[in-house]
Design a protein around this motif. Structure first.
Motif, PDB file in Angstrom:
ATOM      1  N   LYS A  36      33.640 -14.337 -28.349  1.00 23.44           N
ATOM      2  CA  LYS A  36      35.075 -14.153 -28.560  1.00 23.44           C
ATOM      3  C   LYS A  36      35.367 -12.672 -28.613  1.00 23.44           C
ATOM      4  O   LYS A  36      34.560 -11.896 -29.136  1.00 23.44           O
ATOM      5  CB  LYS A  36      35.493 -14.739 -29.921  1.00 23.44           C
ATOM      6  CG  LYS A  36      35.705 -16.234 -29.932  1.00 23.44           C
ATOM      7  CD  LYS A  36      37.115 -16.596 -29.517  1.00 23.44           C
ATOM      8  CE  LYS A  36      37.315 -18.098 -29.649  1.00 23.44           C
ATOM      9  NZ  LYS A  36      38.601 -18.515 -29.117  1.00 23.44           N
ATOM     10  N   TYR A  38      38.722 -10.050 -29.600  1.00 24.92           N
ATOM     11  CA  TYR A  38      40.012 -10.095 -30.261  1.00 24.92           C
ATOM     12  C   TYR A  38      40.603  -8.694 -30.258  1.00 24.92           C
ATOM     13  O   TYR A  38      39.932  -7.730 -30.631  1.00 24.92           O
ATOM     14  CB  TYR A  38      39.775 -10.594 -31.695  1.00 24.92           C
ATOM     15  CG  TYR A  38      40.878 -10.373 -32.668  1.00 24.92           C
ATOM     16  CD1 TYR A  38      42.012 -11.173 -32.642  1.00 24.92           C
ATOM     17  CD2 TYR A  38      40.779  -9.387 -33.641  1.00 24.92           C
ATOM     18  CE1 TYR A  38      43.018 -10.977 -33.558  1.00 24.92           C
ATOM     19  CE2 TYR A  38      41.772  -9.195 -34.560  1.00 24.92           C
ATOM     20  CZ  TYR A  38      42.898  -9.982 -34.511  1.00 24.92           C
ATOM     21  OH  TYR A  38      43.882  -9.793 -35.427  1.00 24.92           O
ATOM     22  N   TRP A 270      42.319 -18.868 -33.835  1.00 19.46           N
ATOM     23  CA  TRP A 270      40.988 -18.250 -33.722  1.00 19.46           C
ATOM     24  C   TRP A 270      39.863 -19.286 -33.732  1.00 19.46           C
ATOM     25  O   TRP A 270      39.308 -19.636 -32.734  1.00 19.46           O
ATOM     26  CB  TRP A 270      40.819 -17.239 -34.862  1.00 19.46           C
ATOM     27  CG  TRP A 270      39.515 -16.533 -34.833  1.00 19.46           C
ATOM     28  CD1 TRP A 270      38.421 -16.856 -35.558  1.00 19.46           C
ATOM     29  CD2 TRP A 270      39.177 -15.404 -34.053  1.00 19.46           C
ATOM     30  NE1 TRP A 270      37.406 -15.983 -35.268  1.00 19.46           N
ATOM     31  CE2 TRP A 270      37.833 -15.086 -34.349  1.00 19.46           C
ATOM     32  CE3 TRP A 270      39.850 -14.626 -33.130  1.00 19.46           C
ATOM     33  CZ2 TRP A 270      37.175 -14.025 -33.761  1.00 19.46           C
ATOM     34  CZ3 TRP A 270      39.188 -13.567 -32.552  1.00 19.46           C
ATOM     35  CH2 TRP A 270      37.851 -13.273 -32.868  1.00 19.46           C
TER      36      TRP A 270
END
Ligand SMILES: [Zn+2]
Length: 274
Positions: A36, A38, A270
Motif C-alpha cells: 500500500k 498513501y 485504508w
C-alpha cells in the motif's frame, strides 16, 4: 495465524531504520512487494518542500515479514521540517519444537528462518511436508498411514498413491534408508515414493534411487535446499493477492506510523480492522 508481531515500544531504532530501508526481506532475502502507498498532501507545495504525509507498506511474499515507512513534512514561516517514521514486523517467539504449534505458523517460520529447521519437532516437520505438498496432492492423515518406512501417503490428480518418508536430520541419508522406503513402497503395491530430508543424500543413496527408477519404481529424492524451494512456492500461494497480505498483516503497522485519527480521516477505506 501470523508469525509477525508489532511492538510499538520497540526501541532498537538502528535495527528498525536499517530494516525499513531494505528492498529485500531481512529474513528470507526475497524481494519486498509494495502493499500500500498513501499520500496526503496539504496543498502547500513549493518545489521539494512538499508538506503532508507519505507512507508505504512493504511485505515479503514468502515469509510475510513487513516493514512500513513514511515521512511527515511540515512547514512553518521559516523552516521546512521532515520527520521519518518506520515500523517493522518482529518475529514472534515461536517454539517450533512444541507439537502444539500450528503447522501454518511452522511453515511460515521455516520460510523465514530455514537455518532453524533442525530444531523443529520431527512430527511437525512431517506435517509441514504434507502441508507443502498438500497444494498439489491430496494427503491421507498421518495416523492412518503410519507404518514402517512410510510417514504419509499422497494421492496425485490421477488417484495414484505415493509413499512419503520424511527425515528431519543433519545426517546424510544413507542407501539403507532409501532401500527401506523402496521396500515399504513396493510392499504396499505403490509405484512411486518420495524421500524428503532437511539434509542431503549420499551418492550410493542417489544411485539406488536411480536404479529403482529404471526398474519401474520411482523414488524421488528431495533434499533440504529443494524442499525449501517447494515451501517457498507453497508460501506464495498463501498470499495470492494484496488483500490476502493485508488480512495477514492487519492494521498495527499503520497505527504505529501514523496517528490512528490521521489514517481514518485521511484514508477511511485504508484497511478493515480485525
Ligand atoms: Zn521473507
Amino acid at each position: 495465524m501470523t508469525i509477525w508481531e508489532h511492538k510499538p515500544t520497540s526501541s532498537d531504532h538502528t535495527f528498525v531504520s536499517r530494516a525499513a530501508k531494505s528492498s529485500t526481506c531481512i529474513y528470507c532475502n526475497e524481494k519486498m512487494q509494495n502493499l500500500k502507498s498513501y499520500f496526503k498532501h496539504d496543498g502547500e507545495s513549493k518545489g521539494v518542500n512538499l508538506t503532508g504525509t507519505t507512507y508505504h507498506l512493504w511485505c515479503c511474499p514468502i515469509c510475510g515479514w513487513w516493514n512500513a515507512n513514511g515521512s511527515l513534512g511540515t512547514k512553518d514561516r521559516h523552516y521546512y521540517r521532515i520527520e521519518h517514521r518506520a515500523s517493522v514486523g518482529i518475529l514472534k517467539k515461536l517454539d517450533i519444537a512444541d507439537i502444539s504449534t500450528p503447522v501454518n505458523e511452522i511453515q511460515s517460520f521455516l520460510a523465514a528462518k530455514w537455518e532453524e529447521r533442525r530444531k523443529c519437532n520431527p512430527k511437525l516437520f512431517e506435517d509441514t511436508v504434507v502441508s507443502v505438498f498438500g497444494t498439489e496432492y491430496e494427503a491421507l492423515p498421518t495416523a492412518y498411514t503410519k507404518d514402517g518406512g512410510i510417514d504419509c501417503i499422497l494421492i496425485d490428480a490421477n488417484g495414484k498413491e505415493i509413499g512419503v518418508q520424511v527425515k528431519r536430520t543433519k545426517k546424510t541419508i544413507s542407501v539403507a534408508q532409501i532401500r527401506e522406503l523402496l521396500g515399504a513402497v513396493m510392499l504396499r503395491g505403490f509405484t512411486q515414493g518420495i524421500f524428503v530430508t532437511t539434509s542431503n543424500f549420499s551418492p550410493p543413496a542417489v544411485t539406488a534411487a536411480n536404479l529403482a527408477c529404471s526398474l519401474g519404481t520411482r523414488i524421488e529424492l528431495i533434499n533440504g535446499r529443494e524442499f525449501l524451494e517447494a515451501l517457498k512456492i507453497a508460501q506464495r500461494k498463501m498470499y495470492p493477492d494484496r488483500e490476502s497480505f493485508i488480512h495477514e498483516v492487519g492494521t498495527p503497522a499503520l497505527e504505529h506510523i501514523l496517528d490512528i485519527d490521521e489514517i481514518e480521516r485521511g484514508y477511511p477505506q485504508w484497511i478493515g480492522r480485525r
